[in-house]
Scaffold this active site. Structure first.
Site, PDB file in Angstrom:
ATOM      1  N   ASP A 166       0.831  -1.209   0.000  1.00 54.02           N
ATOM      2  CA  ASP A 166       0.000   0.000   0.000  1.00 54.02           C
ATOM      3  C   ASP A 166       0.867   1.261   0.000  1.00 54.02           C
ATOM      4  OD1 ASP A 166      -2.473   1.251  -0.045  1.00 54.02           O
ATOM      5  OD2 ASP A 166      -2.693   1.275   2.133  1.00 54.02           O
ATOM      6  N   LYS A 218      -9.638   7.368 -11.442  1.00 52.53           N
ATOM      7  CA  LYS A 218      -9.089   6.080 -10.999  1.00 52.53           C
ATOM      8  C   LYS A 218      -7.683   5.830 -11.545  1.00 52.53           C
ATOM      9  CE  LYS A 218     -12.781   3.902 -12.533  1.00 52.53           C
ATOM     10  NZ  LYS A 218     -13.768   2.851 -12.814  1.00 52.53           N
TER      11      LYS A 218
HETATM   12  C1  LIG Z   1       7.350  12.079  -1.805  1.00 51.68           C
HETATM   13  C2  LIG Z   1       6.449  11.086  -2.118  1.00 51.68           C
HETATM   14  C3  LIG Z   1       5.144  11.549  -2.541  1.00 51.68           C
HETATM   15  C4  LIG Z   1       4.188  10.607  -2.090  1.00 51.68           C
HETATM   16  C5  LIG Z   1       3.507  11.117  -0.890  1.00 51.68           C
HETATM   17  C6  LIG Z   1       2.769  10.042  -0.222  1.00 51.68           C
HETATM   18  C7  LIG Z   1       3.246  10.023   1.168  1.00 51.68           C
HETATM   19  C8  LIG Z   1       2.464   9.115   1.971  1.00 51.68           C
HETATM   20  C9  LIG Z   1       3.075   7.799   2.032  1.00 51.68           C
HETATM   21  C10 LIG Z   1       2.155   6.870   2.625  1.00 51.68           C
HETATM   22  C11 LIG Z   1       1.361   6.224   1.554  1.00 51.68           C
HETATM   23  C12 LIG Z   1       0.391   5.389   2.202  1.00 51.68           C
HETATM   24  C13 LIG Z   1      -0.728   5.160   1.274  1.00 51.68           C
HETATM   25  C14 LIG Z   1      -1.813   4.623   2.068  1.00 51.68           C
HETATM   26  C15 LIG Z   1      -3.099   4.948   1.404  1.00 51.68           C
HETATM   27  C16 LIG Z   1      -4.187   4.469   2.259  1.00 51.68           C
HETATM   28  O1  LIG Z   1      -4.029   3.580   3.030  1.00 51.68           O
HETATM   29  S1  LIG Z   1      -5.697   5.209   2.130  1.00 51.68           S
HETATM   30  C17 LIG Z   1      -6.589   4.464   3.478  1.00 51.68           C
HETATM   31  C18 LIG Z   1      -7.430   3.315   3.070  1.00 51.68           C
HETATM   32  N1  LIG Z   1      -8.452   3.731   2.173  1.00 51.68           N
HETATM   33  C19 LIG Z   1      -9.593   4.295   2.619  1.00 51.68           C
HETATM   34  O2  LIG Z   1      -9.809   4.475   3.791  1.00 51.68           O
HETATM   35  C20 LIG Z   1     -10.547   4.726   1.552  1.00 51.68           C
HETATM   36  C21 LIG Z   1     -11.990   4.646   2.020  1.00 51.68           C
HETATM   37  N2  LIG Z   1     -12.877   4.877   0.874  1.00 51.68           N
HETATM   38  C22 LIG Z   1     -13.167   6.124   0.486  1.00 51.68           C
HETATM   39  O3  LIG Z   1     -12.816   7.114   1.134  1.00 51.68           O
HETATM   40  C23 LIG Z   1     -13.965   6.282  -0.758  1.00 51.68           C
HETATM   41  O4  LIG Z   1     -14.721   5.128  -0.980  1.00 51.68           O
HETATM   42  C24 LIG Z   1     -13.055   6.538  -1.993  1.00 51.68           C
HETATM   43  C25 LIG Z   1     -12.054   5.408  -2.202  1.00 51.68           C
HETATM   44  C26 LIG Z   1     -12.280   7.847  -1.789  1.00 51.68           C
HETATM   45  C27 LIG Z   1     -13.913   6.632  -3.244  1.00 51.68           C
HETATM   46  O5  LIG Z   1     -14.981   7.501  -2.972  1.00 51.68           O
HETATM   47  P1  LIG Z   1     -15.466   8.600  -4.008  1.00 51.68           P
HETATM   48  O6  LIG Z   1     -14.417   9.654  -4.165  1.00 51.68           O
HETATM   49  O7  LIG Z   1     -16.798   9.046  -3.591  1.00 51.68           O
HETATM   50  O8  LIG Z   1     -15.449   7.795  -5.326  1.00 51.68           O
HETATM   51  P2  LIG Z   1     -16.699   7.361  -6.217  1.00 51.68           P
HETATM   52  O9  LIG Z   1     -17.152   8.592  -6.948  1.00 51.68           O
HETATM   53  O10 LIG Z   1     -17.685   6.584  -5.428  1.00 51.68           O
HETATM   54  O11 LIG Z   1     -16.006   6.381  -7.226  1.00 51.68           O
HETATM   55  C28 LIG Z   1     -15.100   6.848  -8.221  1.00 51.68           C
HETATM   56  C29 LIG Z   1     -14.869   5.669  -9.131  1.00 51.68           C
HETATM   57  O12 LIG Z   1     -14.088   4.694  -8.405  1.00 51.68           O
HETATM   58  C30 LIG Z   1     -14.802   3.448  -8.372  1.00 51.68           C
HETATM   59  N3  LIG Z   1     -14.592   2.840  -7.059  1.00 51.68           N
HETATM   60  C31 LIG Z   1     -14.661   3.440  -5.850  1.00 51.68           C
HETATM   61  N4  LIG Z   1     -14.373   2.559  -4.883  1.00 51.68           N
HETATM   62  C32 LIG Z   1     -14.114   1.383  -5.493  1.00 51.68           C
HETATM   63  C33 LIG Z   1     -13.756   0.102  -5.023  1.00 51.68           C
HETATM   64  N5  LIG Z   1     -13.568  -0.159  -3.722  1.00 51.68           N
HETATM   65  N6  LIG Z   1     -13.568  -0.872  -5.925  1.00 51.68           N
HETATM   66  C34 LIG Z   1     -13.700  -0.635  -7.250  1.00 51.68           C
HETATM   67  N7  LIG Z   1     -14.041   0.581  -7.754  1.00 51.68           N
HETATM   68  C35 LIG Z   1     -14.251   1.560  -6.880  1.00 51.68           C
HETATM   69  C36 LIG Z   1     -16.262   3.810  -8.573  1.00 51.68           C
HETATM   70  O13 LIG Z   1     -16.992   2.736  -9.102  1.00 51.68           O
HETATM   71  C37 LIG Z   1     -16.148   4.965  -9.552  1.00 51.68           C
HETATM   72  O14 LIG Z   1     -15.899   4.439 -10.836  1.00 51.68           O
HETATM   73  P3  LIG Z   1     -16.557   5.127 -12.156  1.00 51.68           P
HETATM   74  O15 LIG Z   1     -18.034   5.119 -11.924  1.00 51.68           O
HETATM   75  O16 LIG Z   1     -15.988   6.537 -12.179  1.00 51.68           O
HETATM   76  O17 LIG Z   1     -16.091   4.289 -13.274  1.00 51.68           O
END
Ligand SMILES: CCCCCCCCCCCCCCCC(=O)SCCNC(=O)CCNC(=O)[C@H](O)C(C)(C)COP(=O)(O)OP(=O)(O)OC[C@H]1O[C@@H](n2cnc3c(N)ncnc32)[C@H](O)[C@@H]1OP(=O)(O)O
Length: 253
Positions: free
Chosen positions: A172, A218
């Site tokens: 991740d 995406k």
């Molecule tokens: C110097 C370096 C620079 C880098 C600097 C970075 C520094 C830093 C390092 C640390 C890096 C750690 C990286 C950790 C990253 C996390 O661990 S993030 C934490 C875990 N994830 C979460 O908690 C996310 C929880 N879920 C959510 O908040 C929301 O469901 C989401 C994912 C933001 C999507 O919600 P939304 O924005 O309302 O999206 P929505 O309009 O429903 O869907 C958009 C599209 O995605 C699709 N979609 C949404 N969810 C899904 C799904 N689960 N499955 C399939 N399709 C999906 C939808 O079908 C839709 O597709 P289309 O209809 O457009 O074709």
């Protein structure tokens, strides 16, 4: 109220992108007969000048394989042209801090303004080498990001092997940083992992993230985890990252 003021501050720091630890020079070159101190000294209080630790640099806990791979990629961050002139190479080492805010432009300062105890959990074990020792390198031309991980003794799952959750964390982290570089702020929407062979605790592995495709909000990436010499496949994954606005995170999503 707090979220609103933080959001307003954060807008100043957009877009989310890495910065060198210190952009503002403390002192400008001294001109004989004249003492020059950067104008910003009067603007920012002194504690804001402390340099954040970059955890992606070698430390005494790194074993020979970790050091070898670090040097392999690091040597390609700058290349020498004919005539000895140095220029940017294909790879870029990504700095790594203990708080996500510090990755944003100006985030070092923001991180200090917000006295939160929140810390990036992969970077919060005090003992060097005990958990996640890693460094990330990005190759924007090939749309690849590589993570080199030395998995410490606190990451045990089955006896003598790395915990699957720790492997997922690193996948991740590498794919998430890669997707952020490709698409700006994102969140993991889907992470699918096949664990093929266990990773011995203490060993060094390579995680390679590749862009699969981008479709509107995406970003699809794939990731392979292999042994340090590439001979053994440990895990393979696909991940979907969805672009979000930073304001959304600050509002509690
Ligand atoms: C110097 C370096 C620079 C880098 C600097 C970075 C520094 C830093 C390092 C640390 C890096 C750690 C990286 C950790 C990253 C996390 O661990 S993030 C934490 C875990 N994830 C979460 O908690 C996310 C929880 N879920 C959510 O908040 C929301 O469901 C989401 C994912 C933001 C999507 O919600 P939304 O924005 O309302 O999206 P929505 O309009 O429903 O869907 C958009 C599209 O995605 C699709 N979609 C949404 N969810 C899904 C799904 N689960 N499955 C399939 N399709 C999906 C939808 O079908 C839709 O597709 P289309 O209809 O457009 O074709």
């Amino acid at each position: 109220m707090m979220a609103a003021s933080v959001r307003a501050t954060f807008r100043l720091f957009q877009p989310l992108r890495p910065v060198p630890p210190m952009r503002i020079p403390l002192r400008q070159p001294t001109v004989p007969g004249r003492t020059t101190v950067a104008r910003t000294m009067g603007v920012l209080p002194l504690p804001f000048f402390s340099k954040p630790r970059d955890f992606s640099l070698p430390n005494s806990s790194w074993g020979p394989e970790m050091v070898r791979l670090y040097e392999h990629y690091n040597s390609q961050c700058e290349v020498e042209r004919e005539g000895g002139e140095k220029q940017k190479g294909p790879w870029k080492r990504l700095p790594s801090y203990n708080r996500v805010l510090k990755y944003a432009t100006g985030g070092v300062y923001l991180s200090k303004l917000i006295q939160s105890k929140a810390r990036l959990f992969t970077r919060n074990i005090k003992e060097p080498g005990a958990s996640f020792e890693y460094v990330l390198f990005d190759n924007s031309e090939e749309q690849k990001c590589v993570g080199i991980l030395q998995a410490g003794h606190l990451l045990e799952g089955p006896p003598g092997f790395v915990h699957g959750g720790a492997i997922a964390t690193m996948i991740d982290t590498v794919t998430g940083a890669h997707a952020t570089l490709l698409s700006g702020p994102v969140m993991t929407a889907n992470l699918n992992i096949n664990y093929r062979s266990p990773i011995p605790l203490g060993s060094t592995v390579v995680l390679e993230s590749c862009l699969d495709k981008k479709e509107d909000k995406k970003t699809f990436v794939t990731c392979k985890v292999t042994s340090s010499n590439g001979s053994k496949l440990h895990s393979e994954a696909t991940a979907l990252f969805v672009s979000i606005s930073v304001c959304k995170i600050l509002d509690g999503v």
